[in-house]
Design a protein around this motif. Sequence first.
Motif, short mmCIF file in Angstrom:
data_model
loop_
_atom_site.label_atom_id
_atom_site.label_comp_id
_atom_site.label_asym_id
_atom_site.label_seq_id
_atom_site.Cartn_x
_atom_site.Cartn_y
_atom_site.Cartn_z
N ASP A 14 8.78 63.84 -1.57
CA ASP A 14 8.19 62.74 -1.18
C ASP A 14 7.48 63.01 0.23
N ALA A 15 8.17 63.96 0.98
CA ALA A 15 7.58 64.12 2.43
C ALA A 15 6.11 65.01 1.92
N VAL A 16 5.95 65.56 0.94
CA VAL A 16 4.85 66.50 0.77
C VAL A 16 3.70 65.43 0.37
N LYS A 17 4.09 64.31 -0.46
CA LYS A 17 3.16 63.27 -0.75
C LYS A 17 2.51 62.44 0.56
N PHE A 23 -2.91 64.84 5.93
CA PHE A 23 -3.39 66.18 6.28
C PHE A 23 -4.30 66.80 5.05
N ASN A 24 -4.75 67.82 5.08
CA ASN A 24 -5.49 68.46 4.08
C ASN A 24 -4.43 69.54 3.68
N GLU A 46 1.47 74.43 4.18
CA GLU A 46 0.26 74.86 4.86
C GLU A 46 -0.84 73.65 4.93
N THR A 47 -1.16 73.20 6.12
CA THR A 47 -2.03 72.18 6.30
C THR A 47 -3.25 72.44 7.35
N SER A 48 -4.28 71.70 7.09
CA SER A 48 -5.41 71.60 8.20
C SER A 48 -5.55 70.09 8.27
N LEU A 53 -11.04 64.19 11.79
CA LEU A 53 -10.27 64.48 13.14
C LEU A 53 -10.71 65.63 13.75
N GLU A 54 -11.23 66.73 13.02
CA GLU A 54 -11.92 67.81 13.44
C GLU A 54 -13.11 67.45 14.26
#
Length: 58
Positions: A14-17, A23-24, A46-48, A53-54
């Motif tokens: 659920d947290a990954v969802k 995030f990407n 691993e995210t970006s 936002l960038e």
Amino acid sequence: MKIRIMGTPHECDDAVKVLRLAFNVLEVSGQRRNRGDSKLVRIYVETSAPADLEADRD
């Protein structure tokens, strides 16, 4: 960014969802059991930052 999540297998899924909404998400590891007789697992994500936002930083 690299994020470690610990919880029950269902909580981690659920947290990954939720992370995917903000995030990407580039990569998600398999679930690894915590040490000892713990019922919890951990995963590494691993995210970006999203492109919008960038762009705000520039």
